[in-house]
Design an enzyme around this catalytic site. Structure first.
Site, PDB file in Angstrom:
ATOM      1  N   ALA A  63       1.211   1.945  -2.105  1.00  0.00           N
ATOM      2  CA  ALA A  63       1.694   2.970  -3.054  1.00  0.00           C
ATOM      3  C   ALA A  63       1.884   2.423  -4.465  1.00  0.00           C
ATOM      4  O   ALA A  63       2.212   3.179  -5.374  1.00  0.00           O
ATOM      5  CB  ALA A  63       3.015   3.563  -2.548  1.00  0.00           C
ATOM      6  N   ILE A 113       4.265   5.313   2.289  1.00  0.00           N
ATOM      7  CA  ILE A 113       2.877   5.253   1.797  1.00  0.00           C
ATOM      8  C   ILE A 113       2.468   3.790   1.675  1.00  0.00           C
ATOM      9  O   ILE A 113       3.110   3.018   0.945  1.00  0.00           O
ATOM     10  CB  ILE A 113       2.736   5.924   0.416  1.00  0.00           C
ATOM     11  CG1 ILE A 113       3.319   7.345   0.430  1.00  0.00           C
ATOM     12  CG2 ILE A 113       1.277   5.945  -0.016  1.00  0.00           C
ATOM     13  CD1 ILE A 113       3.255   8.049  -0.921  1.00  0.00           C
ATOM     14  N   TYR A 121     -17.262  -2.529   4.919  1.00  0.00           N
ATOM     15  CA  TYR A 121     -16.395  -1.470   4.362  1.00  0.00           C
ATOM     16  C   TYR A 121     -16.677  -0.144   5.073  1.00  0.00           C
ATOM     17  O   TYR A 121     -15.756   0.552   5.507  1.00  0.00           O
ATOM     18  CB  TYR A 121     -16.624  -1.329   2.859  1.00  0.00           C
ATOM     19  CG  TYR A 121     -15.752  -0.244   2.230  1.00  0.00           C
ATOM     20  CD1 TYR A 121     -14.376  -0.433   2.065  1.00  0.00           C
ATOM     21  CD2 TYR A 121     -16.297   0.976   1.831  1.00  0.00           C
ATOM     22  CE1 TYR A 121     -13.569   0.564   1.502  1.00  0.00           C
ATOM     23  CE2 TYR A 121     -15.497   1.975   1.264  1.00  0.00           C
ATOM     24  CZ  TYR A 121     -14.146   1.758   1.098  1.00  0.00           C
ATOM     25  OH  TYR A 121     -13.353   2.749   0.555  1.00  0.00           O
TER      26      TYR A 121
HETATM   27  N1  LIG Z   1     -11.092   5.239  -5.284  1.00  0.00           N
HETATM   28  C1  LIG Z   1     -12.080   5.765  -4.570  1.00  0.00           C
HETATM   29  O1  LIG Z   1     -13.087   6.276  -5.132  1.00  0.00           O
HETATM   30  C2  LIG Z   1     -12.013   5.787  -3.098  1.00  0.00           C
HETATM   31  C3  LIG Z   1     -13.105   6.364  -2.394  1.00  0.00           C
HETATM   32  C4  LIG Z   1     -13.051   6.426  -1.018  1.00  0.00           C
HETATM   33  C5  LIG Z   1     -11.937   5.940  -0.349  1.00  0.00           C
HETATM   34  N2  LIG Z   1     -10.898   5.384  -1.041  1.00  0.00           N
HETATM   35  C6  LIG Z   1      -9.749   4.889  -0.275  1.00  0.00           C
HETATM   36  O2  LIG Z   1      -8.549   5.244  -0.923  1.00  0.00           O
HETATM   37  C7  LIG Z   1      -7.525   4.306  -0.559  1.00  0.00           C
HETATM   38  C8  LIG Z   1      -6.752   3.894  -1.805  1.00  0.00           C
HETATM   39  O3  LIG Z   1      -7.606   3.157  -2.664  1.00  0.00           O
HETATM   40  P1  LIG Z   1      -7.528   3.250  -4.251  1.00  0.00           P
HETATM   41  O4  LIG Z   1      -8.779   3.880  -4.704  1.00  0.00           O
HETATM   42  O5  LIG Z   1      -6.236   3.815  -4.686  1.00  0.00           O
HETATM   43  O6  LIG Z   1      -7.645   1.699  -4.631  1.00  0.00           O
HETATM   44  P2  LIG Z   1      -6.582   0.694  -5.293  1.00  0.00           P
HETATM   45  O7  LIG Z   1      -6.129   1.227  -6.578  1.00  0.00           O
HETATM   46  O8  LIG Z   1      -7.242  -0.632  -5.236  1.00  0.00           O
HETATM   47  O9  LIG Z   1      -5.378   0.755  -4.269  1.00  0.00           O
HETATM   48  C9  LIG Z   1      -5.425   0.124  -3.016  1.00  0.00           C
HETATM   49  C10 LIG Z   1      -4.040  -0.299  -2.651  1.00  0.00           C
HETATM   50  O10 LIG Z   1      -4.093  -0.981  -1.396  1.00  0.00           O
HETATM   51  C11 LIG Z   1      -3.268  -2.115  -1.491  1.00  0.00           C
HETATM   52  N3  LIG Z   1      -3.644  -3.167  -0.565  1.00  0.00           N
HETATM   53  C12 LIG Z   1      -4.804  -3.872  -0.539  1.00  0.00           C
HETATM   54  N4  LIG Z   1      -4.743  -4.801   0.434  1.00  0.00           N
HETATM   55  C13 LIG Z   1      -3.525  -4.672   1.009  1.00  0.00           C
HETATM   56  C14 LIG Z   1      -2.863  -5.362   2.051  1.00  0.00           C
HETATM   57  N5  LIG Z   1      -3.432  -6.402   2.692  1.00  0.00           N
HETATM   58  N6  LIG Z   1      -1.630  -4.975   2.408  1.00  0.00           N
HETATM   59  C15 LIG Z   1      -1.033  -3.948   1.766  1.00  0.00           C
HETATM   60  N7  LIG Z   1      -1.589  -3.275   0.751  1.00  0.00           N
HETATM   61  C16 LIG Z   1      -2.826  -3.634   0.380  1.00  0.00           C
HETATM   62  C17 LIG Z   1      -3.439  -2.578  -2.931  1.00  0.00           C
HETATM   63  O11 LIG Z   1      -2.381  -3.428  -3.269  1.00  0.00           O
HETATM   64  P3  LIG Z   1      -2.520  -4.501  -4.473  1.00  0.00           P
HETATM   65  O12 LIG Z   1      -2.164  -3.721  -5.691  1.00  0.00           O
HETATM   66  O13 LIG Z   1      -1.545  -5.543  -4.092  1.00  0.00           O
HETATM   67  O14 LIG Z   1      -3.945  -4.972  -4.481  1.00  0.00           O
HETATM   68  C18 LIG Z   1      -3.422  -1.258  -3.668  1.00  0.00           C
HETATM   69  O15 LIG Z   1      -2.121  -0.827  -3.958  1.00  0.00           O
HETATM   70  C19 LIG Z   1      -8.246   3.160   0.149  1.00  0.00           C
HETATM   71  O16 LIG Z   1      -8.053   3.295   1.538  1.00  0.00           O
HETATM   72  C20 LIG Z   1      -9.707   3.365  -0.191  1.00  0.00           C
HETATM   73  O17 LIG Z   1     -10.576   2.872   0.806  1.00  0.00           O
HETATM   74  C21 LIG Z   1     -10.906   5.300  -2.403  1.00  0.00           C
END
Ligand SMILES: NC(=O)c1ccc[n+]([C@@H]2O[C@H](COP(=O)([O-])OP(=O)(O)OC[C@H]3O[C@@H](n4cnc5c(N)ncnc54)[C@H](OP(=O)(O)O)[C@@H]3O)[C@@H](O)[C@H]2O)c1
Length: 307
Positions: A26, A23, A179
């Site tokens: 993760a 993942i 985005y």
């Molecule tokens: N939350 C929502 O409402 C929502 C809605 C639509 C889509 N999504 C999608 O869901 C997915 C997960 O997002 P989330 O909501 O769980 O946000 P999150 O809590 O910010 O998690 C994103 C994760 O991606 C990692 N990441 C960012 N840049 C990276 C890089 N260069 N290399 C490796 N890992 C990286 C972050 O690591 P760090 O901890 O190091 O920053 C973090 O663990 C994303 O693809 C997002 O676009 C989320």
């Protein structure tokens, strides 16, 4: 028989013992919730994260709550193609057979920024990094019958436009546009990957999912004014991460899920509600655009898939 169908929940995840799930991202948010659910069912979860020290605490907590799960940490910075190659090498060396790859990591609405490879940051992290990683892990995935690749998009893909003449936003940058485009790319990639896998006769499946709207760290770059304006409405649309991850978890584990499906919450606004197959937006439904994105992604990353 008959009656109301049961709402899909993580208690329906089949036994994952003996299975390896990679993942990305993760260490927090939806990725961490997905890791927890898979580990609880016995999967060996590989945390592919850019900051292994930060993720180590999450891994220890998981070890304590699911002692059989043996989670593993691998360093991966998706915004850096050299790091993607190194991570893929480590993963291939350590796990020659992978059952599940969840392309989950992402960034949203970042300031204009270029990666070391010269790519726009959101497109590079959300799409190009995952495109390259998946291609480099394809043999390990094909080594397991019925392995799955699940790519996490967003319902915002519906607002995305694929500007093939400017994928790097060199002619003008808009954080929202970039985005949306990266999330459209996620979905187009997942659909084209499924098409190519099926055409090659492989039984590996590619699916996509989106979480609706979930409370995670993803909103860290939301401008203050937007945050203030939307705060009163947030409780109406937001759900906790443990529910937001369900669409991806279902795509990853439901024995009834099919390649090419796109799972998401099916409530009125598609931001929350029971999860099931959702309909990709119009701009994600053009196979010629999938092919074009594929060719551009191979050119930009230098990763040519070997089907
Ligand atoms: N939350 C929502 O409402 C929502 C809605 C639509 C889509 N999504 C999608 O869901 C997915 C997960 O997002 P989330 O909501 O769980 O946000 P999150 O809590 O910010 O998690 C994103 C994760 O991606 C990692 N990441 C960012 N840049 C990276 C890089 N260069 N290399 C490796 N890992 C990286 C972050 O690591 P760090 O901890 O190091 O920053 C973090 O663990 C994303 O693809 C997002 O676009 C989320």
């Amino acid at each position: 028989m008959g009656g109301t169908p049961r709402q899909w929940g993580e208690e329906l995840v089949p036994d994952q013992s003996g299975r390896t799930a990679v993942i990305t991202g993760a260490g927090s948010g939806l990725g961490l919730e997905t890791a927890r659910a898979l580990a609880f069912r016995g999967a060996r979860v590989v945390f592919a994260v850019r900051d292994v020290d930060k993720a180590a605490a999450a891994v220890s907590r998981l070890r304590a709550s699911s002692p059989a799960a043996t989670p593993v940490l691998v360093r991966l910075d998706l915004a850096d193609q050299a790091s993607v190659r190194e991570a893929a090498k480590e993963l291939n060396d350590r796990f020659p057979a992978i059952d599940l790859l969840i392309n989950n990591a992402g960034v949203m609405w970042t300031e204009r920024s270029r990666t070391a490879d010269g790519f726009e940051l959101q497109f590079a992290t959300n799409h190009l990094g995952h495109f390259a990683l998946t291609g480099l892990l394809l043999d390990a995935l094909r080594a397991r019958p019925g392995a799955r690749v699940v790519t996490i998009g967003s319902y915002l893909h519906k607002l995305g436009r694929m500007r093939f003449d400017d994928l790097n936003s060199e002619r003008g940058y808009g954080r929202y546009r970039a985005y949306n485009r990266s999330k459209l790319a996620n979905l187009m990639f997942a659909l084209e990957l499924q098409r190519r896998l099926a055409a090659s006769g492989a039984d590996t499946l590619s699916l996509a999912a989106h979480p609706g709207l979930a409370a995670t760290g993803l909103g860290r770059n939301i401008p203050g004014a937007v945050r203030t304006l939307t705060r009163p409405l947030a409780p109406l649309f937001l759900q906790p991460a443990r529910l937001g991850m369900l669409a991806g978890l279902r795509a990853a584990t439901d024995p009834g899920a099919r390649g090419g499906e796109f799972y998401g919450p099916l409530g009125l606004t598609e931001t929350k509600g029971p999860v099931g197959p959702a309909r990709p937006g119009r701009s994600a439904r053009d196979p010629r655009a999938w092919e074009r994105l594929w060719a551009e992604s191979e050119r930009m990353t230098g990763v040519a898939y070997d089907f």
